[in-house]
Design a protein around this motif. Sequence first.
Motif, short mmCIF file in Angstrom:
data_model
loop_
_atom_site.label_atom_id
_atom_site.label_comp_id
_atom_site.label_asym_id
_atom_site.label_seq_id
_atom_site.Cartn_x
_atom_site.Cartn_y
_atom_site.Cartn_z
N HIS A 53 0.80 -1.18 0.02
CA HIS A 53 0.00 -0.21 -0.14
C HIS A 53 0.92 1.16 0.01
CE1 HIS A 53 -3.81 -1.71 -0.19
NE2 HIS A 53 -3.52 -2.68 0.98
N LYS A 54 1.96 1.08 0.88
CA LYS A 54 2.64 2.34 0.74
C LYS A 54 3.42 2.57 -0.37
CE LYS A 54 4.30 2.39 5.58
NZ LYS A 54 5.30 2.39 6.49
N LEU A 55 3.91 1.60 -1.26
CA LEU A 55 4.48 1.81 -2.60
C LEU A 55 3.40 2.27 -3.43
CD1 LEU A 55 6.87 1.27 -4.34
CD2 LEU A 55 6.21 -1.17 -4.55
N ASN A 56 2.10 1.61 -3.69
CA ASN A 56 1.22 2.07 -4.52
C ASN A 56 0.95 3.37 -4.23
OD1 ASN A 56 -1.11 1.62 -6.38
ND2 ASN A 56 -2.48 1.27 -4.84
N ASN A 57 0.93 4.11 -2.86
CA ASN A 57 0.70 5.46 -2.72
C ASN A 57 1.82 6.23 -3.45
OD1 ASN A 57 -1.69 5.04 -1.33
ND2 ASN A 57 -0.69 5.04 0.83
#
Length: 142
Positions: free
Chosen positions: A107-111
């Motif tokens: 999720h952090k990478l996607n953000n």
Amino acid sequence: MAQTIEQLLELQLATLVSLSRLLEQEKAAIVERKATDIARLATDKLALINQVQQQDHLIASHTQRQQLTDNPELAQKVESIKATVNRCKEINEVNGEALQRAQLSFHKLNNLFQQSRGKQQMTYNSEGVAQNIRSLGTNIKA
């Protein structure tokens, strides 16, 4: 022919050992981030857990269940089964935490990708205010 209490205990222990091995495989798949293996192993894990529950029900309703406490050999098998269950629970907990961390990282990478994409589409208007323009260059009629 009905199974003896000894046979049911052996079957229960064998199923739990299989579950323990599967949980170790799941841990390796999580570490290696093999999503297809993780999904397959989760399905297999659920099937084994259902088997364990069915076997537990058969043991609990068996006519010789009193022997589980009266017979020292059977009591030892029960303790071994309980220890294996606890080990499976511990491994499963570790796997769950690892999956949660992996999901959080995703999720952090996607953000970050979302923010990066947003910055590429940013421009400034005539007053110097930043704006996200999705149609930048697509409405030209030259």
